[in-house]
Design a protein around this motif. Sequence first.
Motif, PDB file in Angstrom:
ATOM      1  N   UNK A  42       0.421   1.724 -16.549  1.00  0.00           N
ATOM      2  CA  UNK A  42      -0.285   0.774 -15.691  1.00  0.00           C
ATOM      3  C   UNK A  42      -1.539   0.282 -16.393  1.00  0.00           C
TER       4      UNK A  42
ATOM      5  N   UNK B 200     -10.876   0.646  -6.658  1.00  0.00           N
ATOM      6  CA  UNK B 200     -10.009   1.023  -5.528  1.00  0.00           C
ATOM      7  C   UNK B 200      -8.881   1.932  -6.015  1.00  0.00           C
ATOM      8  N   UNK B 201      -8.287   1.601  -7.152  1.00  0.00           N
ATOM      9  CA  UNK B 201      -7.173   2.395  -7.679  1.00  0.00           C
ATOM     10  C   UNK B 201      -7.618   3.826  -7.969  1.00  0.00           C
TER      11      UNK B 201
ATOM     12  N   UNK C 230       0.798  -1.234   0.000  1.00  0.00           N
ATOM     13  CA  UNK C 230       0.000   0.000   0.000  1.00  0.00           C
ATOM     14  C   UNK C 230       0.828   1.280   0.000  1.00  0.00           C
TER      15      UNK C 230
ATOM     16  N   UNK D 101      -4.554  -5.957  -5.778  1.00  0.00           N
ATOM     17  CA  UNK D 101      -6.024  -6.024  -5.771  1.00  0.00           C
ATOM     18  C   UNK D 101      -6.546  -6.788  -6.989  1.00  0.00           C
ATOM     19  N   UNK D 102      -5.956  -6.532  -8.162  1.00  0.00           N
ATOM     20  CA  UNK D 102      -6.375  -7.231  -9.383  1.00  0.00           C
ATOM     21  C   UNK D 102      -6.305  -8.744  -9.162  1.00  0.00           C
ATOM     22  N   UNK D 103      -5.154  -9.228  -8.690  1.00  0.00           N
ATOM     23  CA  UNK D 103      -4.949 -10.673  -8.637  1.00  0.00           C
ATOM     24  C   UNK D 103      -5.629 -11.324  -7.430  1.00  0.00           C
TER      25      UNK D 103
ATOM     26  N   UNK E  30      -2.542  -1.702  -6.575  1.00  0.00           N
ATOM     27  CA  UNK E  30      -3.615  -1.983  -7.533  1.00  0.00           C
ATOM     28  C   UNK E  30      -3.436  -3.360  -8.156  1.00  0.00           C
ATOM     29  N   UNK E  31      -2.204  -3.721  -8.473  1.00  0.00           N
ATOM     30  CA  UNK E  31      -1.949  -5.034  -9.079  1.00  0.00           C
ATOM     31  C   UNK E  31      -2.233  -6.148  -8.072  1.00  0.00           C
TER      32      UNK E  31
ATOM     33  N   UNK F 253      -8.220   5.762  -4.794  1.00  0.00           N
ATOM     34  CA  UNK F 253      -6.963   6.125  -4.119  1.00  0.00           C
ATOM     35  C   UNK F 253      -6.251   7.231  -4.873  1.00  0.00           C
TER      36      UNK F 253
ATOM     37  N   UNK G  12      -4.860  -2.277 -15.727  1.00  0.00           N
ATOM     38  CA  UNK G  12      -5.590  -3.005 -14.690  1.00  0.00           C
ATOM     39  C   UNK G  12      -6.846  -3.634 -15.268  1.00  0.00           C
ATOM     40  N   UNK G  13      -7.332  -4.678 -14.635  1.00  0.00           N
ATOM     41  CA  UNK G  13      -8.648  -5.220 -14.924  1.00  0.00           C
ATOM     42  C   UNK G  13      -9.263  -5.644 -13.598  1.00  0.00           C
ATOM     43  N   UNK G  14     -10.477  -6.251 -13.638  1.00  0.00           N
ATOM     44  CA  UNK G  14     -11.282  -6.518 -12.430  1.00  0.00           C
ATOM     45  C   UNK G  14     -11.831  -5.190 -11.891  1.00  0.00           C
TER      46      UNK G  14
ATOM     47  N   UNK H  57     -11.095  -3.881  -8.316  1.00  0.00           N
ATOM     48  CA  UNK H  57      -9.690  -3.509  -8.146  1.00  0.00           C
ATOM     49  C   UNK H  57      -9.436  -2.159  -8.818  1.00  0.00           C
TER      50      UNK H  57
ATOM     51  N   UNK I 245      -8.684 -10.355  -6.727  1.00  0.00           N
ATOM     52  CA  UNK I 245     -10.004 -10.515  -7.336  1.00  0.00           C
ATOM     53  C   UNK I 245     -10.011 -11.650  -8.358  1.00  0.00           C
TER      54      UNK I 245
ATOM     55  N   UNK J 179       1.000   2.982  -5.098  1.00  0.00           N
ATOM     56  CA  UNK J 179      -0.372   2.895  -5.598  1.00  0.00           C
ATOM     57  C   UNK J 179      -0.509   1.917  -6.770  1.00  0.00           C
ATOM     58  N   UNK J 180       0.522   1.839  -7.620  1.00  0.00           N
ATOM     59  CA  UNK J 180       0.437   0.919  -8.763  1.00  0.00           C
ATOM     60  C   UNK J 180       0.556  -0.528  -8.298  1.00  0.00           C
TER      61      UNK J 180
END
Lengths: 211, 218
Positions: B63, B73-74, A85, A95-97, A92-93, B77, B65-67, B70, A99, A88-89
Amino acid sequence: MGMKVYGLTKTTNVARVLISLEEVGAEYDVVPVDFATGEHKSQAHLIRNPFGQVPAFQDDDVMLFESRAISRYILRKYKSNLLREDDIKEAALVDVWVDVEYGQYNTPASSICYNVIVKPMHGEEVDLEVVDTNLEKLKKVLEVYEARLSQCKYLAGDFISFADLSHVPCTYYLMLTQYKSVFDSYPHVKAWWEAIMTRPSIKKVFDIMSA
Amino acid sequence: MSLIKLYGMPMATCTMRVLLCLEEVGAKYELVPISMPTGEHKSPAHLARNPFGQIPALEDGDLTLFESRAIARYVLRKFKGQGPDLLKEGNLSESAMVDVWLDVEAHQYNPAISPIVYQSLILPRMYGGTPDQSIIDTNLEKLKKVLDVYEARLSKSKYLAGDFFSLADLSHFSYTKYFMATPYASVFDSYPHVKAWWEDFTSRPAFKKVAAGMGGHQ
């Protein structure tokens, strides 16, 4: 008062929380919930988890349920880097994985485990069609994981994170079945699993789960 | 700063989840349509963004992202301070409650409500199929059990995570908005606190804007 986890340690979702607790070195107690007597649907337990499921968790006056939410709380409280945390990048990654673990991996993997491990324990017949369908789904997911883990060491990047560890409980059971050989076709996934298994917290949780 | 690109469709439920966050924080973004009927979501270009071939995906500089949860949240933030604090990450117990109820939405609410929306709206309208009433009925029973829990929860606090609106509430919008267009919308009438909760947060400007993007699908 120390942290309390309500549930049985053999349950995958309970084990997920134990992994986070072991990773941060927290003191905790496991309070069993007896499904056989319907304790999970008792008033006392429904106050902790209104869906009558496990785990539930208590830390002083904080009461939580949902194993991934509980895990995040524990990791944040102890300022673990497993959520990344500070970046930020990277966060996020992660959180992606996490999910992806829930949304793609968990359903076929746990369905296979339920059919080939839990059902026989209750004297129920294994539905091989269901197992085969979920095996095909799992292979498609593992193809994506193989590609991902060919590019970086762990799922969220070249750092281990909660996203990787969230896969452990279900994969532990999968590896106890004949279907562990599925992973042989995905060398990067297999190497990833073997690396995770060397972590002291994981070894400890495996001991707890198999006790 | 390069513009955020969101790949998806304005009337697609998971894309809407992200659109709501972008609108709540007032972020500048470009919505790049991905055509599902032509199979664009399975094209190599899109698989490079979302290896499961789904929408949405988001690009912000280098960057990807998917989901949708998630991504949400990004976004929240990144633009923290610019819009409402929907994650409460400065507060350990409040952020934990947001996480709990966001997972409840994903694990309990969504699996019950989405088959009803699919069978009664998406299947007939997009694919010319016939709804399977037994699937609808089974999931209506599941949904009612979930709404029992929500009713109890929302009798004790104004929103799901506490007395503050959060990502946990927002995440329910898109599927619920579609559900309200099915013949089963009156199910919510038996849950007065849930109904009041729904009516409260759908009055937010961001929600009205995203609902307008649903076009004739609402």
